[in-house]
Design an enzyme around this catalytic site. Structure first.
Site, PDB file in Angstrom:
ATOM      1  N   PHE A   1       0.838  -1.189   0.000  1.00 21.06           N
ATOM      2  CA  PHE A   1       0.000   0.000   0.000  1.00 21.06           C
ATOM      3  C   PHE A   1       0.874   1.239   0.000  1.00 21.06           C
ATOM      4  CE2 PHE A   1      -4.428   1.453   0.832  1.00 21.06           C
ATOM      5  CZ  PHE A   1      -5.077   0.432   0.166  1.00 21.06           C
TER       6      PHE A   1
ATOM      7  N   GLN B   1      -7.280  15.114   3.463  1.00 20.43           N
ATOM      8  CA  GLN B   1      -6.588  14.285   2.487  1.00 20.43           C
ATOM      9  C   GLN B   1      -7.315  14.208   1.147  1.00 20.43           C
ATOM     10  OE1 GLN B   1      -6.128   9.757   2.978  1.00 20.43           O
ATOM     11  NE2 GLN B   1      -4.059  10.567   3.030  1.00 20.43           N
TER      12      GLN B   1
ATOM     13  N   HIS C   1      -7.388  12.051  -2.203  1.00 15.91           N
ATOM     14  CA  HIS C   1      -6.941  10.772  -2.753  1.00 15.91           C
ATOM     15  C   HIS C   1      -6.640  11.008  -4.224  1.00 15.91           C
ATOM     16  CE1 HIS C   1      -6.843   6.592  -3.903  1.00 15.91           C
ATOM     17  NE2 HIS C   1      -6.968   6.220  -2.652  1.00 15.91           N
TER      18      HIS C   1
ATOM     19  N   LEU D   1     -14.209   6.202  -5.511  1.00 18.10           N
ATOM     20  CA  LEU D   1     -12.794   5.904  -5.308  1.00 18.10           C
ATOM     21  C   LEU D   1     -12.339   4.694  -6.108  1.00 18.10           C
ATOM     22  CD1 LEU D   1     -10.257   6.462  -3.419  1.00 18.10           C
ATOM     23  CD2 LEU D   1     -11.080   4.496  -2.159  1.00 18.10           C
TER      24      LEU D   1
ATOM     25  N   GLU E   1      -6.385   2.513  -3.803  1.00 21.25           N
ATOM     26  CA  GLU E   1      -4.940   2.513  -3.917  1.00 21.25           C
ATOM     27  C   GLU E   1      -4.407   1.108  -4.228  1.00 21.25           C
ATOM     28  OE1 GLU E   1      -3.019   5.384  -1.421  1.00 21.25           O
ATOM     29  OE2 GLU E   1      -1.985   3.739  -0.422  1.00 21.25           O
TER      30      GLU E   1
ATOM     31  N   ARG F   1      -0.280   9.742  -0.455  1.00 20.22           N
ATOM     32  CA  ARG F   1      -1.377  10.381  -1.188  1.00 20.22           C
ATOM     33  C   ARG F   1      -1.192  11.878  -1.364  1.00 20.22           C
ATOM     34  NH1 ARG F   1      -6.233   6.939   1.700  1.00 20.22           N
ATOM     35  NH2 ARG F   1      -5.687   5.000   0.639  1.00 20.22           N
TER      36      ARG F   1
ATOM     37  N   HIS G   1     -10.987  12.923   0.446  1.00 24.23           N
ATOM     38  CA  HIS G   1     -11.162  11.532   0.829  1.00 24.23           C
ATOM     39  C   HIS G   1     -11.235  11.318   2.333  1.00 24.23           C
ATOM     40  CE1 HIS G   1     -10.881   7.251   0.502  1.00 24.23           C
ATOM     41  NE2 HIS G   1      -9.710   7.181   1.106  1.00 24.23           N
TER      42      HIS G   1
ATOM     43  N   ARG H   1      -2.552  10.887   6.333  1.00 28.37           N
ATOM     44  CA  ARG H   1      -2.777   9.502   6.722  1.00 28.37           C
ATOM     45  C   ARG H   1      -2.271   8.569   5.639  1.00 28.37           C
ATOM     46  NH1 ARG H   1      -7.057   5.452   5.518  1.00 28.37           N
ATOM     47  NH2 ARG H   1      -7.909   6.956   4.055  1.00 28.37           N
TER      48      ARG H   1
HETATM   49  C1  LIG Z   1     -14.222   5.275  -0.501  1.00 28.08           C
HETATM   50  C2  LIG Z   1     -13.364   5.110   0.712  1.00 28.08           C
HETATM   51  C3  LIG Z   1     -12.416   4.101   0.762  1.00 28.08           C
HETATM   52  C4  LIG Z   1     -11.624   3.928   1.876  1.00 28.08           C
HETATM   53  N1  LIG Z   1     -10.715   2.906   1.889  1.00 28.08           N
HETATM   54  C5  LIG Z   1      -9.959   2.726   2.989  1.00 28.08           C
HETATM   55  C6  LIG Z   1      -9.021   1.657   3.047  1.00 28.08           C
HETATM   56  O1  LIG Z   1      -8.875   0.901   2.101  1.00 28.08           O
HETATM   57  N2  LIG Z   1      -8.313   1.488   4.165  1.00 28.08           N
HETATM   58  C7  LIG Z   1      -8.469   2.305   5.247  1.00 28.08           C
HETATM   59  O2  LIG Z   1      -7.812   2.084   6.238  1.00 28.08           O
HETATM   60  N3  LIG Z   1      -9.344   3.323   5.211  1.00 28.08           N
HETATM   61  C8  LIG Z   1     -10.088   3.555   4.122  1.00 28.08           C
HETATM   62  N4  LIG Z   1     -10.974   4.593   4.097  1.00 28.08           N
HETATM   63  C9  LIG Z   1     -11.181   5.386   5.284  1.00 28.08           C
HETATM   64  C10 LIG Z   1     -12.049   4.651   6.274  1.00 28.08           C
HETATM   65  O3  LIG Z   1     -12.964   3.848   5.587  1.00 28.08           O
HETATM   66  C11 LIG Z   1     -12.860   5.564   7.146  1.00 28.08           C
HETATM   67  O4  LIG Z   1     -12.043   6.512   7.697  1.00 28.08           O
HETATM   68  C12 LIG Z   1     -13.507   4.780   8.273  1.00 28.08           C
HETATM   69  O5  LIG Z   1     -14.276   3.748   7.749  1.00 28.08           O
HETATM   70  C13 LIG Z   1     -14.356   5.645   9.141  1.00 28.08           C
HETATM   71  O6  LIG Z   1     -15.072   4.827  10.035  1.00 28.08           O
HETATM   72  P1  LIG Z   1     -15.900   5.427  11.198  1.00 28.08           P
HETATM   73  O7  LIG Z   1     -16.401   4.311  12.003  1.00 28.08           O
HETATM   74  O8  LIG Z   1     -15.099   6.451  11.883  1.00 28.08           O
HETATM   75  O9  LIG Z   1     -17.107   6.213  10.511  1.00 28.08           O
HETATM   76  P2  LIG Z   1     -18.258   5.768   9.500  1.00 28.08           P
HETATM   77  O10 LIG Z   1     -18.107   4.390   9.026  1.00 28.08           O
HETATM   78  O11 LIG Z   1     -18.348   6.848   8.506  1.00 28.08           O
HETATM   79  O12 LIG Z   1     -19.538   5.776  10.402  1.00 28.08           O
HETATM   80  C14 LIG Z   1     -20.130   6.938  10.892  1.00 28.08           C
HETATM   81  C15 LIG Z   1     -21.334   6.552  11.690  1.00 28.08           C
HETATM   82  O13 LIG Z   1     -21.807   7.665  12.420  1.00 28.08           O
HETATM   83  C16 LIG Z   1     -23.176   7.802  12.265  1.00 28.08           C
HETATM   84  N5  LIG Z   1     -23.531   9.210  12.413  1.00 28.08           N
HETATM   85  C17 LIG Z   1     -22.921  10.265  11.837  1.00 28.08           C
HETATM   86  N6  LIG Z   1     -23.545  11.392  12.209  1.00 28.08           N
HETATM   87  C18 LIG Z   1     -24.549  11.048  13.042  1.00 28.08           C
HETATM   88  C19 LIG Z   1     -25.553  11.770  13.740  1.00 28.08           C
HETATM   89  N7  LIG Z   1     -25.663  13.088  13.658  1.00 28.08           N
HETATM   90  N8  LIG Z   1     -26.440  11.078  14.486  1.00 28.08           N
HETATM   91  C20 LIG Z   1     -26.367   9.732  14.553  1.00 28.08           C
HETATM   92  N9  LIG Z   1     -25.438   9.018  13.933  1.00 28.08           N
HETATM   93  C21 LIG Z   1     -24.543   9.658  13.171  1.00 28.08           C
HETATM   94  C22 LIG Z   1     -23.465   7.248  10.913  1.00 28.08           C
HETATM   95  O14 LIG Z   1     -24.781   6.804  10.841  1.00 28.08           O
HETATM   96  C23 LIG Z   1     -22.490   6.083  10.845  1.00 28.08           C
HETATM   97  O15 LIG Z   1     -23.053   4.946  11.442  1.00 28.08           O
HETATM   98  C24 LIG Z   1     -11.756   4.791   2.980  1.00 28.08           C
HETATM   99  C25 LIG Z   1     -12.688   5.808   2.923  1.00 28.08           C
HETATM  100  C26 LIG Z   1     -13.468   5.994   1.802  1.00 28.08           C
HETATM  101  C27 LIG Z   1     -14.413   7.137   1.757  1.00 28.08           C
END
Ligand SMILES: Cc1cc2nc3c(=O)[nH]c(=O)nc-3n(C[C@H](O)[C@H](O)[C@H](O)COP(=O)(O)OP(=O)(O)OC[C@H]3O[C@@H](n4cnc5c(N)ncnc54)[C@H](O)[C@@H]3O)c2cc1C
Ligand code: SF4
Ligand code: F3S
Ligand code: FES
Lengths: 120, 585, 245, 116
Positions: free
Chosen positions: B116, B230, B232, B242, B245, B285, B353, B388
């Site tokens: 990666f 960030q 991407h 996306l 990577e 990135r 991203h 990141r």
């Molecule tokens: C397309 C894409 C590909 C990626 N690929 C990778 C990868 O290959 N490897 C890697 O390490 N990272 C990757 N990332 C980054 C990583 O996926 C995210 O940073 C990570 O999944 C975030 O997880 P989280 O649990 O913090 O938030 P999320 O999964 O975004 O969850 C947020 C949660 O909060 C809830 N929420 C938000 N606001 C409220 C509110 N006001 N009231 C109630 N609930 C709320 C939502 O309902 C949801 O359940 C990628 C990101 C993207 C966008």
């Protein structure tokens, strides 16, 4: 306060795929008819040559139409049945196409064998 | 109406679900609620494609993962936090395996790892190119087996209940009925994910509106390092979808309009037919996205109706590799671009991203407010620094989700403070306030005309792209700040036509917009103050890194008038003093 | 190509309408616009009161399922140009109670899901390292692990429409996802629910669930395979004397 | 103790019947129901058919085919009535009619074949 859409008894007319499904299910009636027809044939054969020929004469006309329809349904049954077979029968390391092709080969072989027995 | 749980987790993504499990495991007598504005399995973790980094093989070491992370973050990384992270990441990913995550495997049945960007060793665990999807569903299904985890699906959290510097729960709207409810608790863990929707062109889902950052900010907790956004390097034009990577890790090339692997011109190494770690397409990135801007300035990108693009070339990998390792990439390309990467070039451009910054927490996920924790993308524990590394975020959700869960469980087990009458009064008030707010926006007759939510949102996004994009300067940022002030004023006149209580998504959009305006402002203020270029924060008026003045985390606090006040705190350096970031050499 | 297309969108606002009515909107017809982009255009620029769910707009979060011209689809992965010159009829997913406009109540599925125990079940403590699993063993259940819970299969299945107690395609496929996982030992725990009358036996193999599935899960195949497993089990129970089992 | 449901067993009969019917009914129906009555093919000699029929193997095979095909019909038709005509309320009656019919039909088949 949600809305629930009522379901019509004729739901299977709503989509072509549902209709095809309904036809497939209906094929069972014609399978049953075949059993009846077969048993009648067997009785006729065991009752002697005249009965046998009378039976075959009777099998033209309206009965023939019924049999043609039944044949179409039975074919529908067979084709749908074989096509779905690989989904239920998963043989490790054998790709689904092979399972499918084997079914059709078996069908062909068996049909030929039965025809041979009858027409020999 | 209100309910009580010992711990409330806001968010059902990777971080939120992991935190909830950690609470339940730490003390089975505790009840834990997961409040999420979408069903947990719809959370944006589901879109993560590439993988999750954790040291796996004997040829790798924690030291190396740590070093890659720190240098990748341009030394704005708290080294103690990063150390905890690299140490615990393998165990966390292994736990996910024990819960059933379908990790891709080697022939002998052991976990497979891939290369990666910015990583010196192959240490990224993956489940084909649907890693986040499989991780999230595994976590979700695992929580189903745990009756101690109570879910409030499709509840939108609008504010935190705070009394005397301590957090006692949340106010939320149950979307199906439109009822305003409160969930009282002894501790709240924010896991609401990032804020990519503040920008116009992003890989982030519609739900990523920075709610948790704004909730904490409004409650008085500072946000940290918000200027680090960030980009991407490889998003599909128009949709912003996306292209992981992993496509480059498997050997994909970036080509400019002359078919030239242009990264070699930007101190990222020399082209080789096979991918070399930490070199060329496998650089970090920030550097790749910046290189794109320079190529564009030199007129070597291709123009399309959706902006300039370069091409990602996977053709030489062949159908077999693409189908085995990158099936989703092929699916996305054919669905959304009508091209087959086996035979054609994929048009790509940089796209917003990920948010390095977030709610400031310590290495246990504790924020500056008693009883408030944060984990995942919403938080800034400072393992990502100024940039990141790909595949560090998913394990971050797990490691710090678990840590925050444990810390919150310990906190509620050991403290006796119960929510006082003030909290309940606040809970009652909250309902009235929200109703009044809506009534105001729903009224047709505003002095100075009506404003559409979508218009304000679009203008905010444009302001951010123009003012705080890949390259920024004092002038562009100041202009963006002006625009945001203006938009905030116009927001007061924004109208909501939808008067229904049932699943009122327009009301949700209004609340999200108000959150985003706060977050946008915190980004711009922080960026204005940082007079240097580091990682993802590139100031054309301050092109160099300035460790003298800015080897420090920015902290932005909300002032009573809605502005942001910035100060700094030192970076924790335990082993590696700041050095040069070297890639491809 | 015309530059606009008419979208006929089902509106249902409880208290306002007794049953859904259609409202027409003209939206720009662009090559890259999905049905969802059309809806977003309406919501942002024409009528803010239209309600529907969406999030990832890349066909992976499973929230944007709708009935478009009669078929259950993901609206973010279905393109307007495929319906040109229109009109495009957008309705909520069938077989679920409609909450509002295009939003349906999937509570029934969410309640049924835990009943099939879709999680890894083991009696022993996990090993120090990973459970070994070869790529071939992974392939045995991979397909069934691709479900995004989008509910298109439930919407397509007439049996679910007629018999809401039916556990349903996706839930059964997810149970099979674990049953066929070499690391799992919980097949016996799942048997009661799966082989009940509301489990696999309710399915008459219409097959529409698999046709509708956007992720190639093939729930119909999963159900059919389980029927074979359950039947073999029953046969053994039937033939073998009690003590020999 | 798990509730014993007869469903898997009738399903097995249904499946076996479906397979048997798919494999053998089309050709038999084509020959005796269409091609021979129409004269596309010469009528098989009565004596030949009688010899074939009198063989115990034929009797056994035909009996098996009849029983399985009838149960195939019974099971499928039961669900056709349930779903197609929405008669699930009459489940008890339908079950008696369908499987009862299949049992009766099997008895008749046995009688006819034994006598032949
Ligand atoms: C397309 C894409 C590909 C990626 N690929 C990778 C990868 O290959 N490897 C890697 O390490 N990272 C990757 N990332 C980054 C990583 O996926 C995210 O940073 C990570 O999944 C975030 O997880 P989280 O649990 O913090 O938030 P999320 O999964 O975004 O969850 C947020 C949660 O909060 C809830 N929420 C938000 N606001 C409220 C509110 N006001 N009231 C109630 N609930 C709320 C939502 O309902 C949801 O359940 C990628 C990101 C993207 C966008
Ligand atoms: S099985 Fe397919 S159609 Fe059904 S919910 Fe899962 S992904 Fe959707
Ligand atoms: S459509 Fe329904 S009937 Fe069975 S095969 Fe699929 S669940
Ligand atoms: S918006 Fe996520 S699947 Fe369509």
């Amino acid at each position: 306060m949600t809305y629930v859409k009522p379901i019509s008894t004729l739901w299977w007319l709503r989509r072509p795929s549902y209709f095809l499904f309904a036809l497939r299910e209906l094929s069972s009636v014609f399978v049953a008819w075949f059993v009846v027809y077969l048993l009648m044939l067997v009785s006729a054969i065991s009752a002697g040559p005249e009965a046998y020929h009378r039976f075959l004469d009777w099998s033209t006309g309206r009965v023939l139409v019924l049999n043609v329809v039944a044949l179409l349904f039975v074919l529908l049954h067979a084709v749908t049945w074989f096509n779905l077979a690989p989904r239920a029968m998963v043989v490790p390391h054998v790709p689904p196409v092979v399972v499918l092709v084997l079914h059709y080969l078996l069908w062909l072989g068996l049909s030929a064998a039965l025809a041979w027995v009858v027409l020999r | 109406m209100s309910t009580f749980h010992n711990v409330v987790v806001v968010g059902g993504g990777g971080a939120g679900l992991r935190a909830a499990i950690a609470v339940a495991e730490a003390n089975p007598r505790l009840t834990v609620a997961v409040v999420s504005k979408v069903y947990p399995m719809r959370s944006h973790t589901v879109s993560a494609e590439g993988g999750a980094a954790a040291v796996a093989g004997p040829d790798d070491s924690l030291e190396e993962h740590l070093y890659d992370t720190i240098s990748g973050g341009d030394w704005l990384v708290d080294q103690d936090a990063a150390e905890a992270f690299v140490q615990e990441a393998p165990r966390e990913l292994l736990r996910l395996e024990h819960w059933g995550c379908p990790w891709s495997r080697q022939r002998d049945g052991r976990i497979a790892v891939r290369a990666f960007g910015g990583m010196k060793k192959k240490r990224t665990w993956f489940a084909a190119d649907k890693t986040g999807f499989h991780m999230l569903h595994t976590l979700f299904q695992t929580t189903l087996s745990n009756p101690d985890v109570v879910r409030y699906d499709e509840w939108f959290v609008t504010s935190l209940l705070v009394d005397d510097g301590q957090v006692y729960g949340v106010v939320a709207i149950e979307l199906a009925t439109g009822r305003v409810e409160t969930v009282i608790a002894n501790a709240v863990i924010l896991c609401t994910g990032g804020c990519g929707r503040v920008f116009p062109f992003t890989t982030n889902a519609n739900i990523k509106t920075g709610d948790g950052m704004a909730l904490a900010y409004r409650a008085g907790a500072p946000l940290k390092d918000m200027e680090f956004v960030q980009y991407h390097p490889t998003g599909l034009p128009f949709t912003g979808i996306l292209i992981t990577e992993a496509a480059r890790a498997e050997g994909g090339w970036l080509l400019n309009k002359d078919g030239y692997r242009y990264l070699q011109d930007y101190d990222l190494g020399t082209p080789t037919p096979h991918p070399v770690l930490r070199s060329m397409e496998l650089g970090p990135r920030d550097r790749l996205s910046q290189a794109f801007v320079h190529e564009h300035d030199k007129g070597r990108t291709t123009d399309t109706p959706y902006g300039p693009i370069v091409h990602l070339d996977l053709r030489h990998l062949g159908a077999e590799v693409i189908d085995a390792k990158l099936p989703f990439v092929r699916e996305l390309c054919s669905k959304y671009e009508n091209i087959d990467p086996v035979k054609e070039l994929i048009p790509v451009r940089p796209v917003v991203h990920y948010m390095m910054g977030g709610v400031h927490t310590d290495i246990h996920g504790a924020t500056s407010l008693t009883g408030l924790y944060a984990a995942g993308e919403v938080a800034c524990v400072s393992i990502n620094g100024a940039n990141r590394l790909g595949s560090n975020s998913l394990p971050e959700c797990l490691v710090f989700g678990a840590r925050a869960g444990q810390a919150a469980a310990e906190f509620v087990t050991s403290t006796r403070t119960a929510p006082g009458a003030a909290v309940y009064a606040q809970a009652r008030d909250a309902q009235r306030l929200l109703e009044r707010e809506f009534a105001r926006h729903a009224e047709g007759s505003h002095i100075g005309g009506r404003e559409r939510i979508a218009d304000i949102r679009t203008e905010m996004q444009t302001a951010m792209e123009n003012g705080a994009g890949i390259y920024r300067d004092g002038e562009s940022l100041a202009k963006a700040a002006d625009r945001l002030r203006d938009l905030r004023e116009r927001f007061g006149r924004a109208t909501v036509d939808d008067r229904s209580r049932t699943f009122n998504t327009e009301a949700v959009a209004l609340l999200e917009l108000s959150f985003m305006l706060d977050v946008a402002e915190s980004i711009v203020v922080s960026a204005l103050h940082r007079g240097e270029s580091r990682g993802a924060h590139q100031r054309t008026d301050f092109p160099g890194r300035d460790d003298e003045r800015f080897l420090a985390h920015s902290l932005v606090r909300r002032t009573p008038d809605g502005g942001g006040l910035v100060d700094y705190m030192p970076v924790k350096i335990t082993q590696w003093p700041p050095g040069e970031r070297v890639y491809g050499r | 190509m015309a530059d606009t297309i008419t979208m006929q969108v089902a509106r249902y606002r409880p208290g306002q309408e007794a049953e859904p009515v259609f409202q027409s909107y003209d939206v720009p017809l662009r090559k890259e616009w999905a049905v969802l982009d059309g809806l977003n255009h309406i919501k942002d620029h024409v009528d803010g009161t239209l309600s529907y769910r969406w999030s990832c707009r890349m066909g992976i979060c499973g929230s944007c399922g709708m009935t478009v011209n009669g078929s259950p689809v993901l609206s973010c992965a279905t393109f307007l140009t495929d319906y040109a010159p229109g009109p495009v009829r957008v309705e909520p997913l069938r077989n679920f109670p409609v909450v509002r406009d295009l939003v349906v109540d999937i509570g029934d599925f969410m309640a049924k899901l835990p009943s099939v125990k879709p999680w890894l079940i083991r009696d022993d403590e996990p090993p120090e390292g990973e459970y070994l699993q070869t790529p071939d063993e992974l392939d045995d259940y991979k397909k069934f692990s691709m479900c995004i819970n989008c509910m298109l299969c439930y919407s397509a299945c007439p049996v679910y429409a007629l018999d809401p107690a039916f556990v349903g395609p996706a839930a059964i496929a997810l149970a099979q996802r674990y049953n066929l996982d070499s690391r799992d030992e919980g097949a016996a725990d799942r048997r009661d629910v799966l082989s009940s009358a509301e489990g696999v036996w309710a399915c008459t193999f219409v097959g529409e669930c698999s046709t509708a599935c956007p992720k190639g899960v093939d729930p119909a195949g999963a159900i059919q395979r389980y029927k074979l497993t359950a039947a073999t089990h029953a046969l053994k129970d039937f033939l073998l004397p009690r003590g020999a089992r | 103790m798990r509730r014993r449901s007869p469903e898997p067993l009738v399903w097995l009969l249904f499946s076996a019947g479906g397979m048997a019917a798919a494999l053998s009914v089309p050709v038999l129906l084509f020959l005796f129901g269409v091609a021979i009555p129409l004269g596309w093919l010469p009528r098989p000699d009565h004596a030949h058919l009688l010899t074939v029929l009198r063989s115990p193997i034929t009797k056994l095979v035909l009996f098996g085919l009849c029983v399985l095909a009838l149960f195939h019909w019974a099971h499928r038709f039961r669900y056709t009535l349930y779903d197609g005509l929405r008669l699930k309320k009459l489940s008890g009656l339908i079950i008696v009619f369908c499987y009862g019919g299949a049992l009766a039909g099997s008895a008749v088949a046995g009688y006819v074949l034994l006598r032949a």
